[in-house]
Design an enzyme around this catalytic site. Structure first.
Site, PDB file in Angstrom:
ATOM      1  N   ASP A   1       5.911  -4.879  -0.082  1.00  0.00           N
ATOM      2  CA  ASP A   1       4.654  -5.116  -0.814  1.00  0.00           C
ATOM      3  C   ASP A   1       4.707  -6.386  -1.659  1.00  0.00           C
ATOM      4  OD1 ASP A   1       3.412  -2.855   0.177  1.00  0.00           O
ATOM      5  OD2 ASP A   1       3.889  -1.609  -1.574  1.00  0.00           O
TER       6      ASP A   1
ATOM      7  N   ARG B   1       8.052   1.453 -17.044  1.00  0.00           N
ATOM      8  CA  ARG B   1       6.861   0.604 -16.870  1.00  0.00           C
ATOM      9  C   ARG B   1       6.462  -0.202 -18.099  1.00  0.00           C
ATOM     10  NH1 ARG B   1       7.963   0.288 -11.813  1.00  0.00           N
ATOM     11  NH2 ARG B   1       7.044   1.840 -10.447  1.00  0.00           N
TER      12      ARG B   1
ATOM     13  N   ASP C   1       1.316   4.180 -12.396  1.00  0.00           N
ATOM     14  CA  ASP C   1       2.030   2.957 -12.772  1.00  0.00           C
ATOM     15  C   ASP C   1       1.101   1.787 -13.053  1.00  0.00           C
ATOM     16  OD1 ASP C   1       4.514   4.156 -12.720  1.00  0.00           O
ATOM     17  OD2 ASP C   1       4.742   3.850 -10.570  1.00  0.00           O
TER      18      ASP C   1
ATOM     19  N   SER D   1       8.101   6.982  -0.777  1.00  0.00           N
ATOM     20  CA  SER D   1       7.924   5.941  -1.776  1.00  0.00           C
ATOM     21  C   SER D   1       8.894   6.236  -2.912  1.00  0.00           C
ATOM     22  CB  SER D   1       6.477   5.950  -2.271  1.00  0.00           C
ATOM     23  OG  SER D   1       6.404   5.210  -3.460  1.00  0.00           O
TER      24      SER D   1
END
Ligand code: ARG
Length: 401
Positions: free
Chosen positions: A20, A99, A128, A178
């Protein structure tokens, strides 16, 4: 976004080295005409030099790296441990605690590089994106936040095509899940895990052994806490990140820290998550045991409520708020006497506290004992019970019909 070629502008992209964010480098260049500066943060398990190399290969103008492990531990993980923050009683919040630090590093890099925007690889479905967007907005509201994966509408296959067309050196290894990980834990979601009835396949786990495959003999670890912060294991002083890594290995070896949870996301959906958090699970259990020795009943009750509030706040991306600072001040105060040692047994996927000792414990043997040396005033119990039971007796006398 109109940038003149002479001044293309800069975007700082949080870069993991995966498909990504690798595709995001040329995509951002093409769509924003900007220079892309990648930023890769080590929050625990990252090979910075190889990711830095890849960033340049996929077209970054500059590839920044930060070893953020100590900051993660000192400013995020340990405060959350002291708070007892476990989301919905299950999830120790590894990703959720990482995060805001990513948001902060992004904002700092953007400011020092003179970038007008930051970018990240979050999808439009998860928590996120909220944590990073809100984090950046709190710290540097002038920065634009771009989430290419949320915007571009490409499938994984489209991304592969896009990469191939541009000769990006990307391996096609498609993981079944994931995955996100940092020192505090690993999460796996999607793929076959989306069937909540189905037992997770063994491949969903990487940090922990299945209980059946763990050593037959239990191992005992002794953890020392100084005002709620773990500082030594088995008598050996360790820096926070080393201590966490060590416990991840030892507890993971014994199958401790597997969590299978259907959780409530901030964006309104329920999702099935598989977590591994050997160190976090062990440390939370040990820390709680030490609090049981050192906090009064009222403190413990109030703190449990705050723990839930704290966990929700972290999960919901509200780290950079005055509310979190207020809660931290409370938590910090509660930890004054949370000093001592906890002995934990790790065996066959379980983590059991078997011993605890604290120099300023409220547990007092001479009050607790049934043996000689008892200082508890047994005679006073009678008067206490008489007063304590008064409203019960009154009500039953007057209203019994
Ligand atoms: N559900 C967890 C959380 O919201 C983990 C998210 C993991 N993120 C990921 N990109 N796989 O904190």
């Amino acid at each position: 976004m109109t940038q003149t070629p002479a001044n293309p502008g800069k975007i700082v992209l949080a870069y993991s080295g995966g498909l990504d964010t690798s595709v995001a480098v040329p995509w951002l260049k093409e769509h924003y005409g900007a220079e892309i500066i990648t930023l890769t943060m080590d929050l625990g398990m990252v090979d910075l030099p190889s990711i830095q190399r890849r960033a340049m290969e996929v077209g970054a103008a500059k590839a920044l790296t930060v070893d953020a492990r100590d900051v993660l531990v000192d400013e995020f993980l340990f405060p959350a441990l002291q708070a007892g923050a476990i989301y919905e009683g299950m999830y120790p919040l590894a990703t959720a605690l990482g995060r805001p630090l990513i948001a902060r590093c992004l904002a700092e890099a953007a400011i020092s590089e003179g970038a007008y925007a930051v970018a990240h690889g979050c999808t439009g479905k998860g928590n996120d994106q909220v944590r990073i967007d809100v984090g950046v907005a709190a710290l540097a509201p002038e920065l634009k936040v771009i989430a290419p994966i949320r915007d571009w509408g490409m499938s994984r296959e489209d991304e592969m095509d896009y990469a191939r067309e541009r000769n990006l050196p990307i391996s096609a290894s498609k993981s079944r899940f994931s995955v996100d990980e940092n020192l505090w834990g690993r999460s796996a979601e999607a793929g076959e895990l989306e069937d909540p009835w189905r037992e997770p396949p063994e491949e969903a786990y990487e940090w922990t052994r299945p209980a059946a495959d763990t050593p037959q003999e239990a191992v005992y670890v002794e953890i020392h806490f100084d005002r709620g912060i773990p500082t030594a294991v088995d008598g050996e002083s360790m820096a926070g990140s080393a201590l966490i890594s060590h416990l991840n290995t030892v507890a993971g070896e014994h199958g401790v820290g597997r969590i299978d949870h259907v959780e409530n996301r901030l964006v309104g959906i329920k999702s099935r998550e598989i977590y591994e958090a050997p160190a976090a699970v062990t440390l939370h259990a040990a820390h709680q045991a030490l609090e049981n020795m050192t906090l009064s009943r009222d403190q413990a009750r109030a703190k449990a409520r705050i723990a839930q509030e704290y966990a929700d706040l972290v999960y919901n991306g509200l780290w950079f708020t005055a509310h979190r600072e207020d809660l931290d001040a409370y938590v910090h105060s509660t930890q004054r006497y949370v000093t001592g040692d906890v002995r934990v047994r790790l065996h066959r996927g379980t983590c059991t506290v078997v011993g605890r000792a604290a120099p300023q414990a409220l547990y007092q043997h001479q009050l607790a004992t049934y043996d000689r040396g008892d200082t508890f005033d047994h005679a006073a119990a009678e008067g206490f019970i008489s007063i304590y039971g008064l409203p019960v007796r009154t009500q039953n006398r007057v209203q019994r019909d």
